[in-house]
Design an enzyme around this catalytic site. Structure first.
Site, short mmCIF file in Angstrom:
data_model
loop_
_atom_site.label_atom_id
_atom_site.label_comp_id
_atom_site.label_asym_id
_atom_site.label_seq_id
_atom_site.Cartn_x
_atom_site.Cartn_y
_atom_site.Cartn_z
N TYR A 89 27.27 -43.90 39.80
CA TYR A 89 27.94 -42.60 40.00
C TYR A 89 29.43 -42.77 40.36
CZ TYR A 89 28.73 -37.82 41.65
OH TYR A 89 29.23 -36.55 41.83
N ASN A 116 32.27 -30.11 33.55
CA ASN A 116 31.66 -30.08 34.88
C ASN A 116 30.28 -30.73 34.93
OD1 ASN A 116 30.89 -28.74 37.63
ND2 ASN A 116 29.38 -27.95 36.17
N LYS A 173 32.95 -41.76 38.24
CA LYS A 173 34.00 -40.86 38.72
C LYS A 173 35.36 -41.55 38.82
CE LYS A 173 31.29 -37.24 38.96
NZ LYS A 173 31.43 -36.15 37.99
P1 NAD Z 1 24.06 -29.45 39.89
O1 NAD Z 1 23.00 -30.48 39.77
O2 NAD Z 1 23.79 -28.18 40.63
O3 NAD Z 1 24.58 -29.02 38.44
C1 NAD Z 1 24.77 -29.96 37.42
C2 NAD Z 1 25.01 -29.24 36.13
O4 NAD Z 1 25.09 -30.23 35.09
C3 NAD Z 1 23.87 -28.29 35.77
O5 NAD Z 1 24.41 -27.10 35.22
C4 NAD Z 1 23.09 -29.05 34.70
O6 NAD Z 1 22.48 -28.21 33.75
C5 NAD Z 1 24.20 -29.86 34.04
N1 NAD Z 1 23.62 -31.03 33.39
C6 NAD Z 1 22.91 -32.03 33.97
N2 NAD Z 1 22.49 -32.89 33.02
C7 NAD Z 1 22.96 -32.42 31.84
C8 NAD Z 1 22.88 -32.86 30.50
N3 NAD Z 1 22.23 -33.97 30.17
N4 NAD Z 1 23.49 -32.13 29.53
C9 NAD Z 1 24.15 -31.01 29.85
N5 NAD Z 1 24.28 -30.54 31.10
C10 NAD Z 1 23.69 -31.24 32.07
O7 NAD Z 1 25.29 -30.22 40.50
P2 NAD Z 1 26.74 -29.77 40.97
O8 NAD Z 1 26.87 -30.22 42.37
O9 NAD Z 1 27.03 -28.36 40.62
O10 NAD Z 1 27.61 -30.77 40.08
C11 NAD Z 1 28.62 -30.35 39.19
C12 NAD Z 1 29.66 -31.45 39.06
O11 NAD Z 1 30.27 -31.65 40.34
C13 NAD Z 1 29.09 -32.82 38.64
O12 NAD Z 1 29.98 -33.42 37.73
C14 NAD Z 1 29.08 -33.59 39.95
O13 NAD Z 1 29.18 -34.98 39.75
C15 NAD Z 1 30.30 -33.03 40.64
N6 NAD Z 1 30.30 -33.23 42.10
C16 NAD Z 1 29.40 -32.59 42.90
C17 NAD Z 1 29.45 -32.80 44.28
C18 NAD Z 1 28.49 -32.13 45.23
O14 NAD Z 1 28.55 -32.47 46.44
N7 NAD Z 1 27.65 -31.21 44.79
C19 NAD Z 1 30.40 -33.67 44.82
C20 NAD Z 1 31.29 -34.30 43.97
C21 NAD Z 1 31.24 -34.06 42.60
#
Ligand code: NAD
Length: 248
Positions: free
Chosen positions: A156, A91, A160
């Site tokens: 990005y 994730n 994906k």
């Molecule tokens: P967020 O920024 O709240 O959380 C990101 C997580 O990744 C955090 O727990 C952080 O500690 C971890 N992280 C970041 N850099 C890191 C590193 N170098 N090493 C280890 N861990 C690391 O974001 P989110 O929205 O919860 O995103 C989670 C996933 O969902 C991601 O892969 C993101 O691309 C994907 N995503 C999110 C959305 C959205 O709208 N929020 C949409 C599509 C996909």
């Protein structure tokens, strides 16, 4: 309970979608190892969990996800402490929205290192352990941008699109080992990642969501629960959109 006695690793489990997934998996009977980027954020997440789920069977680690050896050692530690590994949720992810002309090559590499390479390293190490015990589940985190791309910040969506390819490739390769590999493609979800975008961008995105609201982290966590469970025993190689039918 859908995940009774399962052992799961959730990367980026300290906040946002990852933290919600930790909570939902615990509620479905799983034992969890959450991975975070820093010991400090791991400790904070464990403290928060202690408040809301005091009996939770959860441990936290912070291996460098860009180091294949560190990931492999962390997976061995989880197997030692929790007895096995059934589910890996890849994730952790970062995003950026620089235009091509301003894009620093270092930033492009940072995104592909975490969003693609780390998923490969984790999946490889987990699959070795899972294959030995007769099966498991690997879940990846894609995005709605893997369908439509985005008008700037090309790193990005590139990452994906790659995740969809990796998911489908590994599903084909690992089926014989009893390992299912799927991805969830979230739309716009209310986490720190979206909070970092300008307000008008978020408003514009939300205006094009037919279900009329931004997604919640639990919406994605629920999809992960389903795909991790035996309810999805014949589903592999799928990229499940959980996005309120947004078109971006
Ligand atoms: P967020 O920024 O709240 O959380 C990101 C997580 O990744 C955090 O727990 C952080 O500690 C971890 N992280 C970041 N850099 C890191 C590193 N170098 N090493 C280890 N861990 C690391 O974001 P989110 O929205 O919860 O995103 C989670 C996933 O969902 C991601 O892969 C993101 O691309 C994907 N995503 C999110 C959305 C959205 O709208 N929020 C949409 C599509 C996909």
């Amino acid at each position: 309970m859908l995940l009774n006695n399962k052992v799961a690793i959730i990367t980026g489990g300290t906040r946002g979608i990852g933290f919600s997934t930790v909570v939902r998996f615990l509620d479905e009977g799983a034992r969890i190892a959450l991975f975070g980027s820093r010991q400090e954020s791991v400790d904070k997440a464990l403290k928060n969990l202690e408040k809301i789920r005091p009996m939770a069977d959860v441990m936290g680690l912070c291996p460098d996800l860009n180091d294949p050896l560190a990931i492999s050692e962390a997976i061995d530690t989880v197997c030692l402490e929790l007895g096995k590994l059934d589910i890996l949720v890849n994730n952790a992810g970062i995003s950026a929205s620089e235009s091509l002309f301003d894009y620093d090559a270092k930033d492009f590499k940072k995104i592909t290192d975490l969003n693609i390479n780390a998923v490969f390293y984790g999946s490889q190490a987990a699959a070795k352990v899972m294959a030995k015990k007769g099966g498991g589940v690997i879940l990846n985190t894609s995005s709605v941008v893997s369908l439509y791309a985005q008008p700037s910040g090309c790193g990005y969506p590139t990452s994906k699109f790659a995740i969809n390819g990796l998911t489908k490739s590994l599903a084909r390769e690992l089926g014989k080992d009893g390992i299912r590999v799927n991805a969830v493609a979230p739309g716009v979800i209310g986490t720190d990642m979206v909070a970092a975008l300008p307000e008008e961008v978020v408003q514009g995105l939300c205006a094009s969501i037919p279900l009329g609201r931004m997604g919640k982290p639990e919406d994605i966590a629920n999809a992960f629960v389903f795909l991790a469970s035996d309810m999805a025993s014949y589903i592999t190689g799928a990229v499940l959109s959980v996005d309120g039918a947004i078109v971006i």
